[in-house]
Design an enzyme around this catalytic site. Structure first.
Site, PDB file in Angstrom:
ATOM      1  N   GLN A 198       0.819  -1.204   0.000  1.00 34.91           N
ATOM      2  CA  GLN A 198       0.000   0.000   0.000  1.00 34.91           C
ATOM      3  C   GLN A 198       0.859   1.262   0.000  1.00 34.91           C
ATOM      4  O   GLN A 198       0.325   2.361  -0.109  1.00 34.91           O
ATOM      5  CB  GLN A 198      -0.902   0.019   1.244  1.00 34.91           C
ATOM      6  N   ARG A 311      -5.127   7.605  17.155  1.00 36.96           N
ATOM      7  CA  ARG A 311      -6.423   7.640  16.466  1.00 36.96           C
ATOM      8  C   ARG A 311      -7.505   6.991  17.326  1.00 36.96           C
ATOM      9  O   ARG A 311      -8.672   7.375  17.242  1.00 36.96           O
ATOM     10  CB  ARG A 311      -6.336   6.985  15.083  1.00 36.96           C
ATOM     11  N   PHE A 345      -7.457   1.920  11.653  1.00 29.87           N
ATOM     12  CA  PHE A 345      -6.200   2.446  12.205  1.00 29.87           C
ATOM     13  C   PHE A 345      -6.353   2.937  13.642  1.00 29.87           C
ATOM     14  O   PHE A 345      -5.959   4.033  13.989  1.00 29.87           O
ATOM     15  CB  PHE A 345      -5.702   3.592  11.301  1.00 29.87           C
ATOM     16  N   GLU A 717     -12.575   3.115   5.321  1.00 32.31           N
ATOM     17  CA  GLU A 717     -12.572   2.703   6.728  1.00 32.31           C
ATOM     18  C   GLU A 717     -13.881   2.965   7.478  1.00 32.31           C
ATOM     19  O   GLU A 717     -14.280   2.142   8.306  1.00 32.31           O
ATOM     20  CB  GLU A 717     -11.423   3.404   7.456  1.00 32.31           C
TER      21      GLU A 717
END
Length: 766
Positions: A198, A311, A345, A717
């Site tokens: 990625q 996060r 994440f 996400e």
């Protein structure tokens, strides 16, 4: 208009016919070598002897590299240079690479790697968050603490309080295509890397560093991945470096592919953690004060653990205005695989914590959890009042939770079904059903500010055909098709006229990872900028030719109209070429408005929020703990969708993957630190048969208030966290086994065993 059309994935016919080429399908020269790592069989200790005689003598083996063969050990870390390619003296987890085998076949390399005779001085291993806390083993000197208001005082004054501890498991990425890389040596010491990654630029950087080359001497190409989910953001570094090192030393092409067992033993997972919470609230369930402690098990190396844990803190509020809150985050170092990026994440871990709190409060008050959730929602964007801010002091300007949840409540018949389920449970002693509606608010942008940039390269050829390249990577999510639709829209041509080419660091440099749901936002804007530059040149050329202004030149339906004349786009391109007009351009985009201080926990880390909500209905067998998802209703905010077909597919897949994380996907390590769930035979991802029998998915469809490409919103996400509703529905079903006096306290993943244990706890208190 090409943008917004529900076109199929650009490679869909290739996928279903098996013609799509992945790295393992690409023919290499006949003298190519295949690599495999020899792995540690202990979790922590010192390598006292390494006998590789049998490895070197094994059939097909060409070279074996141990730490002694490196004057300087290459580093694989994406952060603080703490991940050597091979363990140098000390072993930090069971499965850590110790030496490298190069053979004439994949099978020969793997067989040879198992012939080593290793001697260790084994040391105690820290395997759990409790072990790490006791040893003060961590990646920062102390916990990171963000505070807003005075939560301790607010909790002390509150009419009601609740507290608890919540275990949240990790998750294996289980991409269908495992980690794989290849290296083709070029003249002058240059190398070309093919990698399932990625983050092509990180591969380029790490390989260049390992070979002591400038980045310009390393070209990385990625046509597609067979899935990534964050697991190919940093975990591919070791394979690419190994291939590059051996290829440079032998002059032969090299390829390395992990088998599934090796992949699961070597690579990092989603971070598991323990969440401690304490909340004060009023009679309506409105939270007046809240304290969270996150105990993250990060594994042996830092990897991306700090931004992941950050996060989780950034999403500890989800959709709820929490005026007084304290979040304490511990990033703990253990002798296990180094946990890494995974879809969301860290956001899912933070969000599931506050959903647990809302659920617990509802149980204590005997109220519908949706009522409690609504009581804590941020104020709607259009309602006047003081600015409401997140725990990190960012103003919430775009909250649409009220209307979105109301619409889903209506379309799913939530209220009616909740009453029907309660009535059904009253007459069903063995099977119990549960239902839950949970919302999602997910911030979009990289929290590391400089990553919020992208580049693109667009060519228009003299025959009118168009070639597109950008810094994003295609891992099955449909990014290439979306960006092609953006470019096609600029030129007014069909999307099929845009040729999508492999991501290539030799074409677009300094790419950011395709992560943080940013692929379409960043690369779409960069590609649009490049295409608009070329279109402006064409318009100026035609305007001068027809003695008019460029603004009056129209590009649509494959045609160009100017001064009452209409021409094929191809004809215009050819004229422009003959007139020596440049038909190639780069494009660049940097996300605006981002300001973030991670240590203070203040600023605006996100350009905007994406929203969604899910209703999940489940049934459990109280005798066995077995359970099923019966129905799921999802409503997700994609802004003005660039491609509704692809977006619906992303929402469906994200929900199933999120539900899998919280229900069936259990990672188990034994007392020695060995991952015992290291294959599909022992690790249960959701299969097609696990999907909800009734699966209703809709897109909100209202434009993004921020100036994003096509007024769209990111979709990679955010819908993952719709799966939280499955855990809360299971908790609701378990609660039906008791008298309401105690909370189920269902940990995740809510496997059949955990569900059964929770049922027994409920009945013991009932």
């Amino acid at each position: 208009m090409t943008m917004g059309k529900p076109l199929p994935h650009d490679a869909a016919p290739l996928h279903v016919t098996g013609q799509a080429r992945y790295i393992d399908d690409i023919p290499l020269p006949a003298d190519a070598l295949h690599l495999a790592f020899g792995l540690s069989t202990i979790a922590h200790g010192e390598v006292t002897a390494m006998d590789l005689t049998a490895v070197r003598a094994a059939p097909g083996v060409v070279a074996v590299l141990s730490p002694e063969d490196f004057a300087e050990m290459p580093d694989c870390s994406p952060s603080v240079h703490d991940e050597p390619l091979l363990a140098t003296g000390m072993v930090h987890y069971l499965g850590q690479p110790l030496f490298l085998v190069a053979a004439d076949s994949h099978l020969a390399a793997r067989r040879a790697a198992r012939l080593a005779k290793m001697t260790y001085r084994e040391l105690p291993a820290l395997l759990t968050v409790d072990d790490a806390l006791a040893a003060n083993s961590r990646f920062e000197q102390g916990p990171v603490i963000w505070t807003k208001g005075d939560p301790a005082a607010a909790i002390a004054k509150a009419p009601h309080t609740v507290e608890g501890s919540f275990e949240v498991g990790g998750q294996e990425h289980f991409y269908l295509e495992g980690q794989v890389a290849a290296c083709l040596p070029q003249e002058g010491g240059d190398v070309t890397i093919l990698s399932s990654t990625q983050h092509p630029t990180e591969i380029q950087h790490k390989v260049a560093h390992a070979l002591h080359l400038p980045m310009s001497s390393v070209r990385v190409e990625v046509r597609r991945m067979g899935g990534g989910f964050g697991g190919k953001e940093s975990q591919g570094n070791a394979l690419a470096i190994a291939c590059a090192v051996v290829a440079t030393r032998t002059g032969r092409p090299c390829k390395m592919r992990y088998d599934r067992d090796d992949d699961m033993m070597i690579t990092g997972k989603r971070h598991d953690l323990r969440i401690l919470y304490r909340a004060g609230f009023d009679d309506a369930g409105r939270v007046t004060g809240l304290e969270f402690t996150h105990l993250f098990r990060c594994g042996w190396a830092q990897d991306l653990s700090l931004p992941v844990a950050d996060r989780a803190m950034l999403h500890a509020d989800n959709c709820y205005h929490l005026p007084d809150i304290r979040i304490e985050s511990h990033r703990l170092k253990t002798h296990t695989q180094s946990a890494t990026a995974f879809r969301g994440f860290g956001g899912p871990q933070g969000m599931v914590g506050v959903e647990r709190v809302m659920d617990h409060i509802a149980q204590m008050l005997g109220r519908d959890p949706l009522q409690v959730r609504r009581a804590n929602f941020y104020r709607a964007a259009e309602v006047a009042g003081p600015v409401q801010t997140t725990p990190y002091h960012m103003a919430v300007e775009d909250f649409i939770g009220h209307e979105l949840v109301a619409e889903l409540e209506r379309t799913s018949d939530y209220t009616k079904r909740r009453a029907e389920i309660a009535a059904w449970n009253a007459t069903s002693p063995i099977l119990k059903r549960g239902i839950a509606l949970t919302p999602v608010k997910f911030g979009i942008s990289f929290t590391l500010t400089h990553l919020n940039q992208a580049g693109a390269l667009v060519h228009v050829y003299q025959d009118g055909s168009i070639q597109l390249n950008h810094g994003g990577t295609e891992m099955g999510q449909g990014l290439f098709q979306k960006v092609a639709q953006v470019v096609a829209g600029v030129f007014g041509v069909d999307a099929g006229a845009v040729k999508i080419t492999a991501t290539d660091t030799g074409k677009v440099p300094n790419t950011s990872a395709t992560a943080a749901s940013s692929g379409s936002d960043l690369n779409g804007m960069a590609a649009r900028a490049a295409a608009e530059t070329i279109r402006a040149r064409l318009a100026a050329f035609l305007a001068e030719k027809h003695q008019t202004t460029p603004a009056k030149v129209r590009f649509a339906d494959g045609l160009v109209t100017v001064a009452g004349e209409t021409y094929d786009f191809a004809r215009v391109a050819n004229w422009a070429y003959q007139a020596r007009v440049s038909l190639s351009s780069t494009g660049f985009y940097a996300t605006p408005k981002i300001v973030w201080d991670r240590m203070r926990g203040t600023g605006r880390p996100f350009l905007y929020f994406a929203y969604g909500a899910a209703v999940t209905e489940v049934v459990i067998d109280t005798l066995t703990g077995e359970n099923r998802i019966l129905r799921a209703d999802l409503l997700h905010d994609t802004g003005t969708s660039l491609n509704p077909a692809l977006d619906i597919g992303q929402v469906e897949g994200a929900y199933v993957q999120g539900a899998g994380w919280l229900t069936t996907e259990e990672l188990v390590w034994d007392a020695k630190g060995k991952l015992t769930t290291h294959a599909p035979s022992t690790y249960k991802i959701p299969a097609c048969s696990d999907r909800p029998r009734i699966f209703n998915v809709a897109l909100w469809g209202k434009p993004n208030r921020e100036d994003t490409v096509g007024k769209s919103k990111a979709v990679g996400e955010p819908p993952f966290m719709l799966g939280i509703s499955a855990l809360m529905a299971l908790s609701d079903a378990v609660a039906a086994c008791g008298d309401g006096s105690t909370y189920p306290a269902l940990d995740a993943p809510a496997t059949a065993e955990r569900v059964l244990a929770a049922i027994k706890r409920m009945r013991a208190h009932g």
